[in-house]
Design a protein around this motif. Structure first.
Motif, PDB file in Angstrom:
ATOM      1  N   LEU A  42       0.838  -1.195   0.000  1.00 26.46           N
ATOM      2  CA  LEU A  42       0.000   0.000   0.000  1.00 26.46           C
ATOM      3  C   LEU A  42       0.868   1.238   0.000  1.00 26.46           C
ATOM      4  CD1 LEU A  42      -2.877  -0.573   2.486  1.00 26.46           C
ATOM      5  CD2 LEU A  42      -2.840  -0.877   0.051  1.00 26.46           C
TER       6      LEU A  42
ATOM      7  N   VAL B 120       2.851   1.351  -3.722  1.00 29.59           N
ATOM      8  CA  VAL B 120       2.124   1.492  -4.979  1.00 29.59           C
ATOM      9  C   VAL B 120       1.048   2.565  -4.859  1.00 29.59           C
ATOM     10  CG1 VAL B 120       0.798   0.277  -6.708  1.00 29.59           C
ATOM     11  CG2 VAL B 120       2.567  -0.905  -5.469  1.00 29.59           C
ATOM     12  N   GLY B 121       0.389   2.588  -3.712  1.00 33.50           N
ATOM     13  CA  GLY B 121      -0.778   3.438  -3.601  1.00 33.50           C
ATOM     14  C   GLY B 121      -0.466   4.912  -3.637  1.00 33.50           C
ATOM     15  N   MET B 122       0.750   5.271  -3.373  1.00 32.67           N
ATOM     16  CA  MET B 122       1.066   6.685  -3.328  1.00 32.67           C
ATOM     17  C   MET B 122       1.150   7.314  -4.720  1.00 32.67           C
ATOM     18  SD  MET B 122       1.003   7.398  -0.382  1.00 32.67           S
ATOM     19  CE  MET B 122       0.676   6.251   0.904  1.00 32.67           C
TER      20      MET B 122
ATOM     21  N   ALA C 293      -0.192   0.690 -11.071  1.00 35.19           N
ATOM     22  CA  ALA C 293      -1.067   0.119 -10.059  1.00 35.19           C
ATOM     23  C   ALA C 293      -2.263  -0.566 -10.705  1.00 35.19           C
ATOM     24  CB  ALA C 293      -1.548   1.214  -9.120  1.00 35.19           C
ATOM     25  N   ALA C 294      -2.716   0.015 -11.806  1.00 39.63           N
ATOM     26  CA  ALA C 294      -3.878  -0.566 -12.461  1.00 39.63           C
ATOM     27  C   ALA C 294      -3.558  -1.931 -13.027  1.00 39.63           C
ATOM     28  CB  ALA C 294      -4.331   0.354 -13.580  1.00 39.63           C
TER      29      ALA C 294
ATOM     30  N   ASN D 224      -6.787  -3.275  -3.083  1.00 35.55           N
ATOM     31  CA  ASN D 224      -5.740  -3.339  -2.080  1.00 35.55           C
ATOM     32  C   ASN D 224      -4.567  -2.442  -2.424  1.00 35.55           C
ATOM     33  OD1 ASN D 224      -6.971  -5.027  -0.336  1.00 35.55           O
ATOM     34  ND2 ASN D 224      -6.216  -6.877  -1.300  1.00 35.55           N
ATOM     35  N   ASP D 225      -4.471  -1.998  -3.670  1.00 33.90           N
ATOM     36  CA  ASP D 225      -3.312  -1.211  -4.056  1.00 33.90           C
ATOM     37  C   ASP D 225      -3.590   0.278  -3.972  1.00 33.90           C
ATOM     38  OD1 ASP D 225      -5.177  -1.494  -5.981  1.00 33.90           O
ATOM     39  OD2 ASP D 225      -3.777  -1.294  -7.636  1.00 33.90           O
ATOM     40  N   VAL D 226      -4.751   0.669  -3.452  1.00 30.84           N
ATOM     41  CA  VAL D 226      -5.050   2.089  -3.268  1.00 30.84           C
ATOM     42  C   VAL D 226      -5.027   2.384  -1.785  1.00 30.84           C
ATOM     43  CG1 VAL D 226      -6.757   3.880  -3.627  1.00 30.84           C
ATOM     44  CG2 VAL D 226      -6.452   2.117  -5.328  1.00 30.84           C
ATOM     45  N   SER D 227      -4.238   3.356  -1.397  1.00 30.00           N
ATOM     46  CA  SER D 227      -4.148   3.658   0.020  1.00 30.00           C
ATOM     47  C   SER D 227      -5.378   4.422   0.464  1.00 30.00           C
ATOM     48  CB  SER D 227      -2.902   4.491   0.298  1.00 30.00           C
ATOM     49  OG  SER D 227      -3.082   5.770  -0.244  1.00 30.00           O
TER      50      SER D 227
ATOM     51  N   ALA E   8      -5.291   8.037  -0.489  1.00 29.99           N
ATOM     52  CA  ALA E   8      -5.543   8.328  -1.890  1.00 29.99           C
ATOM     53  C   ALA E   8      -7.016   8.166  -2.236  1.00 29.99           C
ATOM     54  CB  ALA E   8      -4.707   7.393  -2.767  1.00 29.99           C
TER      55      ALA E   8
END
Lengths: 321, 184
Positions: A9, A12-14, A21-22, B25-28, B31
């Motif tokens: 998280l 990648v999420g940043m 990420a997609a 799961n890959d989005v914080s 965000a």
């Protein structure tokens, strides 16, 4: 597991506009066309290849569509939660509950009517019925749930139902269809007419053997603020249209430093990480074994439900005087 | 033998545990949620601040036809919570968090009024409705509602809650149920 997740998280999420990420994320959309398993047509799984000669193998391939119809029969792929014996017992529990209650085929985007027994309801039979669109579906085993949404008296109302809960008396599919996405949470931020359905809606009967229709409706969103930043989900959700003027959020410190926190080339190779895919999914061999175990019972139960429905729909002709 | 490509196509999206972002799961959280506030305290003391919980400074929506409530909503100045009478998180530094059936004190058009929460935005237990707005019904000092009609659906699960909070010689909150037009 948790620590590993959070690490991903944080990395990648940043990335704010992250095609990486997609590509890493799991495919949200189903194949464009799902054929109903009761039909005699070949399903989309074997359209490319010629049908195999042995009928048993053909049936097992046809049953691979069950993962969309009965997703709660597949276990949680997280290896920490795997317990083969408990999963087997849970599947038998699901079948036993399905023998008592009619749980029909529905998808995210279908319109359902859920009848529950509510002891505090001030009706004669202590039953309440809620009609709405399924906006999300999740959970495995007896804890599988759906979220049903409707607009009542100009206010959006959502219910979370555990579909194997003993208080649920009946689930009816009023309109069997699918939308472009597997998550319609953005209907909360759309105008209310897109999630308004009459409570006395009647069942729309599809002819036998027709594929499940896909409603390619694109919903325009209201102006921001939204419950989520939908402009960041455009790479994985395609059922909505963003307004022209996007909100100007203040970027956080983490976002501003995202180029330093970016994992760079590692993110690009994550989509080739087969082990990651393996750990996050249930393999076909496992799925086939599960459908071999419960497929017959599910098919016979479905046939019984169809017979009952046909008997209900058939009106006995009366003799003219 | 199933080819690798077929296998990847047949893969089922995983159903993992977690909060509402479980599918992504890959989005914080920072965000995804526009109102997410990063905590400045030590992680042992941090508390998840949600705009969906009813705390102090939350704006509510009056759903009855009381005069002051209608006027405030028409002017676009919805009531602001200045106190929550609830047991949940009562002794925490950020104050109590209100749910359905709890009593709140509000500042509305320069006056202090009390009300009962009849619907919340926060995700609920199975079988309990979640609304798109935080709804409130204004009550007087003696617990009687100020309006004569409620134009929002109420939940059936609210009946035992209001009954338990009523007191035979003090207040009777179940009068709210008599004003409702629809139950879900």
């Amino acid at each position: 597991m948790l620590a590993g997740h959070f690490h991903r998280l944080a990395t990648v999420g940043m990335v704010s506009h992250a095609p990486v990420a997609a590509s890493v994320s799991r495919p949200l959309g189903l194949p464009s066309l799902a054929i109903r398993y009761s039909s005699s047509q070949p399903s989309f799984t074997d359209t490319s290849a010629p049908p195999p000669a042995r009928s048993g193998q053909h049936r097992s391939i046809r049953r691979r569509d069950f993962r969309f119809i009965f997703p709660e029969f597949l276990p949680d792929p997280n290896s920490e939660f795997r317990q083969p014996l408990a999963e087997k017992l849970a599947r038998q529990d699901l079948l036993r509950r399905r023998a008592q209650v009619e749980i029909p085929e529905f998808y995210v985007g279908s319109i359902v009517a859920v009848t529950t027994s509510e002891s505090y309801a001030h009706t004669a039979d202590k039953l309440t019925k809620f009609v709405g669109i399924v906006i999300e579906r999740g959970g495995t085993g007896p804890r599988a749930w759906i979220k049903v949404r409707n607009v009542v008296d100009k206010i959006g109302v959502e219910f979370l139902y555990e579909i194997y809960c003993p208080t649920i008396q009946k689930i009816e599919t009023l309109r069997l269809e699918r939308r472009l996405d597997e998550d319609l949470t953005y209907l909360r931020d759309a105008p209310p007419e897109y999630s308004t359905f009459p409570p006395d809606m009647e069942v729309e009967i599809l002819p036998e053997g027709t594929p499940v229709p896909v409603n390619d409706l694109k919903v325009p969103l209201r102006p921001a603020p939204w419950t989520r930043r939908w402009e960041r989900y455009t790479d994985r959700l395609n059922g909505y249209i963003l307004p022209d003027d996007l909100p100007d959020y203040k970027t956080s410190e983490m976002e501003r430093e995202s180029k330093f926190l970016n994992i760079g080339w590692q993110g690009q190779v994550m989509k080739y990480d087969l082990l990651l895919q393996y750990h996050e999914t249930i393999s076909v061999e496992e799925q086939d074994a599960i459908w071999r175990e419960v497929g017959d019972a599910l098919e016979t139960r479905d046939l019984d439900m169809r017979k009952v429905a046909a008997k209900r729909a058939f009106s006995k002709p009366t003799k003219r005087q | 033998m199933i080819s690798l490509l077929t296998r990847l196509e047949l893969a089922v999206p995983p159903l993992s545990r977690g909060r509402s972002l479980w599918r992504y799961n890959d989005v914080s959280r920072e965000a995804a949620w526009p109102n997410c506030k990063p905590s400045v305290t030590h992680h042992r003391h941090q508390f998840r601040v949600d705009t969906y919980g009813i705390q102090r400074t939350t704006r509510l929506r009056v759903v009855d036809n009381s005069e002051i409530g209608r006027e405030a909503m028409a002017l676009g100045r919805p009531p602001k919570v200045i106190g929550v009478n609830s047991g949940y998180h009562r002794k925490k530094p950020h104050g109590a968090i209100g749910g359905v059936g709890d009593r709140v004190t509000m500042a509305i058009l320069g006056q202090v009024k009390r009300g009962i929460i009849v619907g919340t935005k926060i995700s609920q237990k199975p079988g309990h409705p979640r609304f798109d707005s935080n709804n409130v019904v204004l009550i007087g000092a003696d617990g009687t509602p100020l309006g004569t009609r409620i134009h929002a659906p109420l939940s059936n699960a609210m009946r035992p809650v209001l009954k338990a909070k009523s007191h035979p010689k003090k207040v009777d909150y179940t009068k709210i149920l008599a004003l409702a037009t629809r139950f879900v």
